[in-house]
Each structure stands twice: as C-alpha cells, then as structure tokens.
Design a protein around this motif. Sequence first.
Motif, PDB file in Angstrom:
ATOM      1  N   SER A 180      47.937  65.945  32.289  1.00  0.00           N
ATOM      2  CA  SER A 180      47.424  66.474  33.242  1.00  0.00           C
ATOM      3  C   SER A 180      48.192  66.342  34.675  1.00  0.00           C
ATOM      4  O   SER A 180      48.202  67.274  35.496  1.00  0.00           O
ATOM      5  N   SER A 181      48.965  65.528  34.868  1.00  0.00           N
ATOM      6  CA  SER A 181      49.814  65.273  35.990  1.00  0.00           C
ATOM      7  C   SER A 181      50.981  65.935  35.937  1.00  0.00           C
ATOM      8  O   SER A 181      51.826  65.967  37.156  1.00  0.00           O
ATOM      9  N   HIS A 182      51.451  66.570  34.969  1.00  0.00           N
ATOM     10  CA  HIS A 182      52.738  67.191  34.760  1.00  0.00           C
ATOM     11  C   HIS A 182      53.926  66.433  34.928  1.00  0.00           C
ATOM     12  O   HIS A 182      54.935  66.882  35.592  1.00  0.00           O
ATOM     13  N   ASN A 236      45.045  78.780  27.700  1.00  0.00           N
ATOM     14  CA  ASN A 236      45.930  79.439  28.147  1.00  0.00           C
ATOM     15  C   ASN A 236      47.147  78.725  28.903  1.00  0.00           C
ATOM     16  O   ASN A 236      46.708  78.270  30.171  1.00  0.00           O
ATOM     17  N   CYS A 237      48.115  78.591  28.444  1.00  0.00           N
ATOM     18  CA  CYS A 237      49.178  77.419  29.031  1.00  0.00           C
ATOM     19  C   CYS A 237      50.408  78.001  28.358  1.00  0.00           C
ATOM     20  O   CYS A 237      50.480  78.405  27.363  1.00  0.00           O
ATOM     21  N   GLU A 238      51.534  77.875  29.533  1.00  0.00           N
ATOM     22  CA  GLU A 238      52.754  78.224  28.823  1.00  0.00           C
ATOM     23  C   GLU A 238      53.295  77.309  28.114  1.00  0.00           C
ATOM     24  O   GLU A 238      53.062  76.290  28.448  1.00  0.00           O
ATOM     25  N   ASN A 262      44.691  66.073  27.039  1.00  0.00           N
ATOM     26  CA  ASN A 262      43.628  66.222  26.645  1.00  0.00           C
ATOM     27  C   ASN A 262      43.400  67.427  25.474  1.00  0.00           C
ATOM     28  O   ASN A 262      42.718  67.355  24.622  1.00  0.00           O
ATOM     29  N   ASP A 263      43.829  68.606  26.003  1.00  0.00           N
ATOM     30  CA  ASP A 263      44.019  69.934  24.967  1.00  0.00           C
ATOM     31  C   ASP A 263      45.068  70.472  24.817  1.00  0.00           C
ATOM     32  O   ASP A 263      46.111  70.458  25.781  1.00  0.00           O
ATOM     33  N   ALA A 264      45.436  70.873  23.642  1.00  0.00           N
ATOM     34  CA  ALA A 264      46.822  71.430  23.418  1.00  0.00           C
ATOM     35  C   ALA A 264      46.605  72.527  22.295  1.00  0.00           C
ATOM     36  O   ALA A 264      45.544  72.530  21.458  1.00  0.00           O
ATOM     37  N   ASN A 265      47.567  73.404  22.271  1.00  0.00           N
ATOM     38  CA  ASN A 265      47.486  74.620  21.394  1.00  0.00           C
ATOM     39  C   ASN A 265      48.419  73.792  20.140  1.00  0.00           C
ATOM     40  O   ASN A 265      49.593  73.447  20.149  1.00  0.00           O
TER      41      ASN A 265
END
Length: 259
Positions: free
Chosen positions: A42-44, A121-123, A24-27
């Motif tokens: 989203s489910s990793h 904010n995601c690793e 959905n969202d990404a850098n």
Amino acid sequence: MVELRLVQGSLLKKVLEAMKDLVNDANFECSAIGLSVQAMDSSHVSLVSMLLRSEGFERYQCDRNVSMGINLGNMSKMLKCADNDDIITIKAEDCSDSVTFMFESPTQKISDFEMKLMDINCERVGIPDYEYNDIIRMPSAEFAKICKDLAGIGDSVVISVTKQGAKFYTNGDIGAAAIVIRQNTTVYKPEEATIIKVKEAVSLTFAIRFMNSFTKAAPLSDTVTISLSSDLPVEVEYKIGEMGYIKFCLAPKLEEDEN
C-alpha cells in the motif's frame, strides 16, 4: 474456464502466508505460462512477484487469460481450512464473480469453499530485469534469523557487501548490532552454503520491517538469493522448487529518509 489442481496443496498455503501481510488485494493472473501475481504494498515501497508454472500442476486448464481479483486475507482464511496434505483445486467459470477452492484429503473427504472475487483496477507493474553487481546466496532460515534479530534493535538495516563478506547492521534507541557473514562452501549440503559474489562494494539501507516480512517466504525454499547494486532496489528471491519463484523488491532508503 479455469481449473488448477495442485497435489502439494501446502505449497499454495505457504505462498499466501508469504504475501498476505505485505499486499491486501491482488490480481491472480492465469495464463498459458502459469499462475502469477505482481503487486505492490500500500505504501508503494515494495513489490512482490510470484509464479507457479503450469507444468507444476497435476491439471492445468486455462482456456484464455483470466485475471482474478482476490483479497489475500480472505483467501488465506479459506486455505487454512485445508490440511497440509490435502490436494487443492482452484476453479472459476468464465465471467464468474467467484472462485471455488476444493480440498481433497487422503481420507477421501472433499470440501468446497466459494469466495467472491473483486474488481481490482491496478496497473501491472513487473520487476525490471536489473543487472546486479553483488549476489548473496545463503540459507533462508539464517537470513530470517538475522532480520528477526535486527528488527528488535532498530528500524533500518544497512547491508554492506565487500570482498571480505556481507555485513548487516542496525542502530536503534537501545543500542546497535552488526552481523557479518562470509562465504562458506565447505558444508556437506549445498543448501547450507553461503555464496557471495561481488563486482563492486555496495552499502544500502532498507526498512527492516519489510525485510522481515519477506522472510515469511522462507518455508518455500531452503535458500534465498539477495541481489544488490548501488541505487537499485534490493531483490530477495526464493525458488519454489522447479515450479516457480517468489521475488520481493524493496527500494533503498535515501539519506533524507534516514534523517
């Protein structure tokens, strides 16, 4: 400041179509190397990694490393406003909260679309550099058809690779299906060849809906490379010409998952 001018604008549209249903969202990371994305669903369970190298752009200005948080669904809506033969330029000012997409048509029509950026904010999770034992290289359209056909029968696909070939198997409420492919290098066009390299036999189970989603990258490349090893995520890679790649990783289903 960021300014990226891509003559083959349709390529960027295809990249977004390949990723937007999975993430959905990404850098979007802009650096001296190029424009890249690394994100998990989203489910990793699955991961996507994309790179468009700087030398593939007609103009590539990136004064410093920049991270642009983007909703892929919104970006896809913007890019759908561009025709396939349009030149696409991406612009973002330093510390800006928006990014601009400029579309230039062969008829000299110029369109500007501005989109708000997000603070994500995601690793950053990269794809590990695994040593895979088994490699399948085949036409991407053929792999897409296999996944589509099996998705109509069951929820999981078992991929088994031996010296005799590769087998795709599923079992569902309405029945079962098995598709076997074997090495074929006698075709006239290299992109139509099927190459299977086996160090040791492997049999792994994956969620078919993810594999089916990966095949949306098929328009980017005539061939796909599927890399497998016991107890490792499968890696599905599509080369984007000489410009870069898009890779997908998917963890295998464990026996308790299947039960």
